[in-house]
Scaffold this motif. Structure first.
Motif, PDB file in Angstrom:
ATOM      1  N   ILE A 273       0.844  -1.207   0.000  1.00 10.84           N
ATOM      2  CA  ILE A 273       0.000   0.000   0.000  1.00 10.84           C
ATOM      3  C   ILE A 273       0.875   1.251   0.000  1.00 10.84           C
ATOM      4  CG2 ILE A 273      -1.710   1.353   1.298  1.00 10.84           C
ATOM      5  CD1 ILE A 273      -2.804  -1.257   2.411  1.00 10.84           C
ATOM      6  N   ARG A 274       1.874   1.266   0.887  1.00  9.72           N
ATOM      7  CA  ARG A 274       2.757   2.436   0.997  1.00  9.72           C
ATOM      8  C   ARG A 274       3.416   2.776  -0.335  1.00  9.72           C
ATOM      9  NH1 ARG A 274       6.032   1.037   6.499  1.00  9.72           N
ATOM     10  NH2 ARG A 274       4.469   1.708   8.015  1.00  9.72           N
ATOM     11  N   ASP A 275       3.764   1.756  -1.084  1.00 14.13           N
ATOM     12  CA  ASP A 275       4.442   1.981  -2.354  1.00 14.13           C
ATOM     13  C   ASP A 275       3.466   2.310  -3.483  1.00 14.13           C
ATOM     14  OD1 ASP A 275       6.708   1.483  -0.954  1.00 14.13           O
ATOM     15  OD2 ASP A 275       7.106  -0.483  -1.806  1.00 14.13           O
ATOM     16  N   GLY A 276       2.191   2.435  -3.149  1.00 12.97           N
ATOM     17  CA  GLY A 276       1.211   2.859  -4.147  1.00 12.97           C
ATOM     18  C   GLY A 276       0.674   1.767  -5.044  1.00 12.97           C
ATOM     19  N   HIS A 277       1.024   0.510  -4.760  1.00 13.63           N
ATOM     20  CA  HIS A 277       0.593  -0.566  -5.647  1.00 13.63           C
ATOM     21  C   HIS A 277      -0.886  -0.888  -5.524  1.00 13.63           C
ATOM     22  CE1 HIS A 277       4.556  -1.233  -7.087  1.00 13.63           C
ATOM     23  NE2 HIS A 277       5.026  -1.549  -5.904  1.00 13.63           N
ATOM     24  N   LEU A 278      -1.453  -0.653  -4.337  1.00 16.61           N
ATOM     25  CA  LEU A 278      -2.867  -0.966  -4.178  1.00 16.61           C
ATOM     26  C   LEU A 278      -3.706  -0.028  -5.044  1.00 16.61           C
ATOM     27  CD1 LEU A 278      -4.641  -2.972  -2.693  1.00 16.61           C
ATOM     28  CD2 LEU A 278      -4.943  -1.312  -0.876  1.00 16.61           C
ATOM     29  N   ALA A 279      -3.309   1.243  -5.064  1.00 15.41           N
ATOM     30  CA  ALA A 279      -4.030   2.212  -5.884  1.00 15.41           C
ATOM     31  C   ALA A 279      -3.954   1.833  -7.355  1.00 15.41           C
ATOM     32  CB  ALA A 279      -3.458   3.611  -5.652  1.00 15.41           C
ATOM     33  N   SER A 280      -2.762   1.438  -7.825  1.00 16.10           N
ATOM     34  CA  SER A 280      -2.662   1.111  -9.249  1.00 16.10           C
ATOM     35  C   SER A 280      -3.344  -0.220  -9.550  1.00 16.10           C
ATOM     36  CB  SER A 280      -1.205   1.113  -9.707  1.00 16.10           C
ATOM     37  OG  SER A 280      -0.448   0.225  -8.937  1.00 16.10           O
ATOM     38  N   GLN A 281      -3.327  -1.119  -8.565  1.00 21.18           N
ATOM     39  CA  GLN A 281      -4.041  -2.387  -8.732  1.00 21.18           C
ATOM     40  C   GLN A 281      -5.541  -2.118  -8.909  1.00 21.18           C
ATOM     41  OE1 GLN A 281      -3.208  -5.424  -9.152  1.00 21.18           O
ATOM     42  NE2 GLN A 281      -4.995  -6.642  -8.567  1.00 21.18           N
ATOM     43  N   THR A 282      -6.073  -1.171  -8.136  1.00 23.12           N
ATOM     44  CA  THR A 282      -7.491  -0.820  -8.243  1.00 23.12           C
ATOM     45  C   THR A 282      -7.819  -0.309  -9.639  1.00 23.12           C
ATOM     46  OG1 THR A 282      -7.367  -0.175  -5.935  1.00 23.12           O
ATOM     47  CG2 THR A 282      -9.322   0.507  -7.131  1.00 23.12           C
ATOM     48  N   ARG A 283      -6.972   0.574 -10.147  1.00 26.48           N
ATOM     49  CA  ARG A 283      -7.198   1.099 -11.505  1.00 26.48           C
ATOM     50  C   ARG A 283      -7.170  -0.041 -12.531  1.00 26.48           C
ATOM     51  NH1 ARG A 283      -3.872   5.250  -9.439  1.00 26.48           N
ATOM     52  NH2 ARG A 283      -1.999   4.365 -10.395  1.00 26.48           N
ATOM     53  N   LYS A 284      -6.220  -0.929 -12.348  1.00 30.27           N
ATOM     54  CA  LYS A 284      -6.060  -2.036 -13.284  1.00 30.27           C
ATOM     55  C   LYS A 284      -7.294  -2.940 -13.291  1.00 30.27           C
ATOM     56  CE  LYS A 284      -2.829  -5.786 -14.224  1.00 30.27           C
ATOM     57  NZ  LYS A 284      -1.642  -6.500 -13.738  1.00 30.27           N
ATOM     58  N   ILE A 285      -7.747  -3.281 -12.093  1.00 29.30           N
ATOM     59  CA  ILE A 285      -8.920  -4.144 -11.922  1.00 29.30           C
ATOM     60  C   ILE A 285     -10.140  -3.521 -12.598  1.00 29.30           C
ATOM     61  CG2 ILE A 285     -10.604  -4.788 -10.150  1.00 29.30           C
ATOM     62  CD1 ILE A 285      -8.468  -6.639  -9.904  1.00 29.30           C
ATOM     63  N   LYS A 286     -10.326  -2.231 -12.371  1.00 25.54           N
ATOM     64  CA  LYS A 286     -11.473  -1.532 -12.942  1.00 25.54           C
ATOM     65  C   LYS A 286     -11.453  -1.600 -14.447  1.00 25.54           C
ATOM     66  CE  LYS A 286     -12.856   1.841  -9.674  1.00 25.54           C
ATOM     67  NZ  LYS A 286     -13.468   3.080  -9.330  1.00 25.54           N
ATOM     68  N   ARG A 287     -10.300  -1.301 -15.022  1.00 29.37           N
ATOM     69  CA  ARG A 287     -10.154  -1.306 -16.461  1.00 29.37           C
ATOM     70  C   ARG A 287     -10.407  -2.712 -17.000  1.00 29.37           C
ATOM     71  NH1 ARG A 287      -5.317   1.401 -16.485  1.00 29.37           N
ATOM     72  NH2 ARG A 287      -4.303  -0.623 -16.478  1.00 29.37           N
ATOM     73  N   LEU A 288      -9.737  -3.679 -16.393  1.00 26.05           N
ATOM     74  CA  LEU A 288      -9.817  -5.059 -16.882  1.00 26.05           C
ATOM     75  C   LEU A 288     -11.249  -5.583 -16.870  1.00 26.05           C
ATOM     76  CD1 LEU A 288      -8.356  -7.812 -17.610  1.00 26.05           C
ATOM     77  CD2 LEU A 288      -8.318  -8.255 -15.154  1.00 26.05           C
ATOM     78  N   TYR A 289     -11.902  -5.475 -15.714  1.00 17.48           N
ATOM     79  CA  TYR A 289     -13.214  -6.112 -15.596  1.00 17.48           C
ATOM     80  C   TYR A 289     -14.318  -5.320 -16.297  1.00 17.48           C
ATOM     81  CZ  TYR A 289     -11.200  -9.617 -12.506  1.00 17.48           C
ATOM     82  OH  TYR A 289     -10.451 -10.651 -11.993  1.00 17.48           O
ATOM     83  N   SER A 290     -14.189  -3.999 -16.362  1.00 18.01           N
ATOM     84  CA  SER A 290     -15.234  -3.266 -17.082  1.00 18.01           C
ATOM     85  C   SER A 290     -15.175  -3.626 -18.563  1.00 18.01           C
ATOM     86  CB  SER A 290     -15.108  -1.756 -16.860  1.00 18.01           C
ATOM     87  OG  SER A 290     -13.976  -1.248 -17.510  1.00 18.01           O
ATOM     88  N   GLN A 291     -13.953  -3.794 -19.088  1.00 19.62           N
ATOM     89  CA  GLN A 291     -13.818  -4.216 -20.491  1.00 19.62           C
ATOM     90  C   GLN A 291     -14.339  -5.627 -20.700  1.00 19.62           C
ATOM     91  OE1 GLN A 291      -9.673  -3.607 -21.238  1.00 19.62           O
ATOM     92  NE2 GLN A 291      -9.908  -1.400 -21.658  1.00 19.62           N
ATOM     93  N   LYS A 292     -14.002  -6.508 -19.763  1.00 24.08           N
ATOM     94  CA  LYS A 292     -14.454  -7.899 -19.894  1.00 24.08           C
ATOM     95  C   LYS A 292     -15.974  -7.989 -19.839  1.00 24.08           C
ATOM     96  CE  LYS A 292     -12.353 -11.631 -18.270  1.00 24.08           C
ATOM     97  NZ  LYS A 292     -11.772 -12.587 -17.286  1.00 24.08           N
ATOM     98  N   LEU A 293     -16.561  -7.213 -18.932  1.00 26.18           N
ATOM     99  CA  LEU A 293     -18.014  -7.265 -18.760  1.00 26.18           C
ATOM    100  C   LEU A 293     -18.718  -6.746 -20.013  1.00 26.18           C
ATOM    101  CD1 LEU A 293     -19.989  -8.221 -16.628  1.00 26.18           C
ATOM    102  CD2 LEU A 293     -20.014  -5.935 -15.653  1.00 26.18           C
TER     103      LEU A 293
END
Lengths: 440, 440
Positions: free
Chosen positions: A333-353
């Motif tokens: 989280i401190r290194d900012g990976h959770l935030a970028s993971q969230t963006r990635k998940i959103k992009r990936l699954y909205s496209q898949k859906l």
């Protein structure tokens, strides 16, 4: 009988029968004494071992208790078929779970959704903190993770809370197992979001009366970002109404923010916790969907009134979440990976859906009845199938297709199709198979 | 009010107030609006933003609810000092735990007790099983781990059970939280081993009547390898008596096999589970002491009657233990490391405990009253200290010495000294300090 004595040389005698026991056990398990064989008589055995009859009898009784021999009245002890059974048991205990070619019912994650290499690096570094891993973790969860979560949740969900209000646990159920006993005055709970059956299990374990849609229950458990299985979210107006309603009748809201990171809207959806100003709402967040289902890390934020009660009991609970995973997540989280993971998940699954929806129209026609929400990884599709959903499920399973059913009428059956773990290239073949099963 | 609507363009309007809210929140948190500043009037703000007064009012109400502004009657809204508070909170939440130079009260592990390099390798290899980590784990625990445990426990504890009877969880409490609701008919529990306070917490959460030493309770929770804090074990004779007693009054025994791997005897100590032939006993095993306190992995073996009830509910519980750690432990056991770890632990702690005893005699004299058992990492030492244990504890803490007290009389105070995490070279200086504190 509960008195205890310090171990002394004298008590060694008591272990003698175990020597006999172990010897015979070994002979039986190694097939040197075959099933049906009669054991030597107690008298004879006592002579052989130069031990008292009582000792031998104890050994035999123990062998019988463990199922190695069986006593036959007026005859003696006989070896059972336990050795065979044991071999079979360990050999065959792999209950064959059905393996599906196409899984529309899965809540697993997409292979592309998670950077394993990155997570491995964080776990590896956490496991290097030898000193820290040598002790039990903090009952409430590691402080540095609670700090990181407190900042993260302020940023993402507009929730102001101190690390002191956060309790970490291995999954939502573990948290509810701590929360339920804090609510001793409350005895009724409603689930306006009917999908979280695991939650209701814990409430029912604690003697709550589960009233799925009773507005006047003392606890209201709700997932605003997952109101239906096809991802409808609770509009802000309803959120405010719910808070007002709950406060007017002094109900406690438990806000399970499940899949809020899967809300595909530009605008943020305010949390009930922040809308209510942190009063009378318990906020629950989880990382199973965002990171990996196999990572068991969740947290809850307690409002002041409950925190006070919790604090008195906090140290009576051991932390359930893995310390190494807590340390890793904190740095992640401190290194900012959770935030970028969230963006990635959103992009990936909205496209898949979207792609899934398109594929459904392609296979089932432009006018097929599809329901979608603003979040999640699933849609509801109503099939022109007049048979029972059970018969369809059976057919589907035979063809390697896993389905989750929502409802059925005489003419139609509605299924929930999840694109969660299915690769995009499987959408069309899987849907064609489903179409075939509906029409043949 | 629980009805949900699909998100549409129309509901976008509802988010307008949040834009206003976020803008002001930002200004306040970045100190551009300082504490005490009066907010613009709703009318003026509505003109500025070209939005309705209701929208602005909603934003202000939300800011007030979140503590950013406060409403003063007949005057308007004022910025609070929340920004300052927030900064302080995140800065100072590291509650300073006392750090001890010598810790006789610790239940942590010895640095030498665990091969971190080895464990890291197994975790690393577990984290490479991408496919497996993408899905939720089995509710009962990973099957291959349950198989490995079933063989291990047969070998070590003479317990015959199928992997089907094993339930895995993140710590003993997690297991009890599943077990307690299965015992719905039983309402009283006794703890002949008084040390496991965490266990009684769960029973009391589930409404059990805790009767520490009532022989006739319906559930008897016992740790045969940890009958007292100084490591006495339950002799085999007593074990058999307990089983007989429990069976005669139809009580359920919960056998917490805590520290059985710390029993320093040549002869094995039979488990209650195997002595009773697997009936009416729940066996609980854990790896916190044997591996690392920070690894949250425990398991219980259910007898047939309880297994039947559990099976019906099993899928309503999510697994609490980390899947990666389960996979790692499974391979760790298969490769024989758990067995060698057990041997290592026994050797290490039996030597340390002997050394501690020797050091105590050296410092407190040959005739000092020491109690030791056949297991564990602690001894009980009775000190010639006539003050209250509280006053001694305070003095000790001031000198960086952590102690755990057992009992006190007018002339004496008894402490429990654990050699668990303390290095051997610290024994003498720590004991000299304790001696000094008792006599000065």
């Amino acid at each position: 009988m509960y008195s205890t004595i310090t171990y002394t040389e004298n008590t060694q005698k008591q272990y003698l029968y175990l020597e006999v026991y172990h010897r015979y056990r070994e002979l039986i398990l190694s097939d040197q004494l075959l099933p049906g064989t009669k054991m030597p008589s107690i008298r004879k055995c006592a002579q052989e071992w130069k031990l008292s009859r009582t000792t031998i009898e104890n050994a035999y009784l123990q062998l019988a208790a463990d199922g190695y021999v069986i006593s036959k009245a007026q005859s003696g002890y006989y070896v059972t078929d336990i050795a065979e059974k044991q071999k079979k048991e360990t050999g065959s205990s792999h209950l064959s779970k059905p393996v599906y070619r196409y899984d529309f019912a899965s809540s697993g994650a997409d292979k592309e959704s998670f950077r394993f290499d990155l997570w491995r690096r964080y776990i590896k570094s956490a496991l290097r903190q030898d000193e820290r891993l040598l002790s039990y973790g903090e009952a409430q969860g590691e402080l540095d993770l609670r700090e990181a979560l407190s900042s993260y949740i302020r940023e993402r969900r507009n929730i102001l809370c101190s690390p002191d209000n956060i309790v970490i646990g291995a999954g939502v159920q573990s948290l509810l197992q701590i929360l339920c006993p804090l609510l001793s005055e409350r005895k009724t709970v409603s689930f306006p979001t009917p999908s979280f059956i695991q939650g209701s299990t814990i409430f029912s374990d604690f003697g709550f009366d589960i009233q799925y849609r009773n507005k006047n229950s003392e606890v209201i458990y709700v997932s605003p970002a997952h109101m239906t299985k096809w991802g409808e979210i609770m509009p802000v107006k309803r959120r405010l109404e719910l808070i007002h309603h709950a406060s007017s009748q002094n109900s406690l809201i438990i806000e399970d923010d499940f899949e809020n990171d899967f809300v595909y809207l530009q605008k943020p959806t305010p949390s009930l916790f922040s809308l209510a100003g942190g009063e009378n709402v318990v906020y629950i967040g989880s990382f199973s969907r965002l990171l990996l289902p196999s990572i068991r890390l969740s947290f809850m934020i307690l409002p002041p009134s409950l925190l006070e009660i919790y604090k008195k009991k906090a140290n009576f609970y051991n932390q359930t979440a893995s310390k190494a995973e807590q340390i890793a997540l904190c740095q992640f989280i401190r290194d900012g990976h959770l935030a970028s993971q969230t963006r990635k998940i959103k992009r990936l699954y909205s496209q898949k859906l979207k792609q899934l929806q398109k594929s459904v129209r392609e296979v089932f026609g432009e006018n097929s009845y599809i329901r979608t929400g603003a979040a999640g990884t699933s849609l509801a599709l109503t099939l022109p199938f007049s048979g029972s959903s059970k018969s369809l499920q059976k057919k589907a399973e035979k063809h390697g297709l896993s389905l989750s059913f929502l409802e059925e009428t005489e003419q139609e059956t509605t299924v929930i199709l999840s694109c969660s773990s299915m690769p995009v290239q499987d959408f069309l073949p899987a849907l064609h198979l489903l179409h075939y099963l509906c029409t043949h």
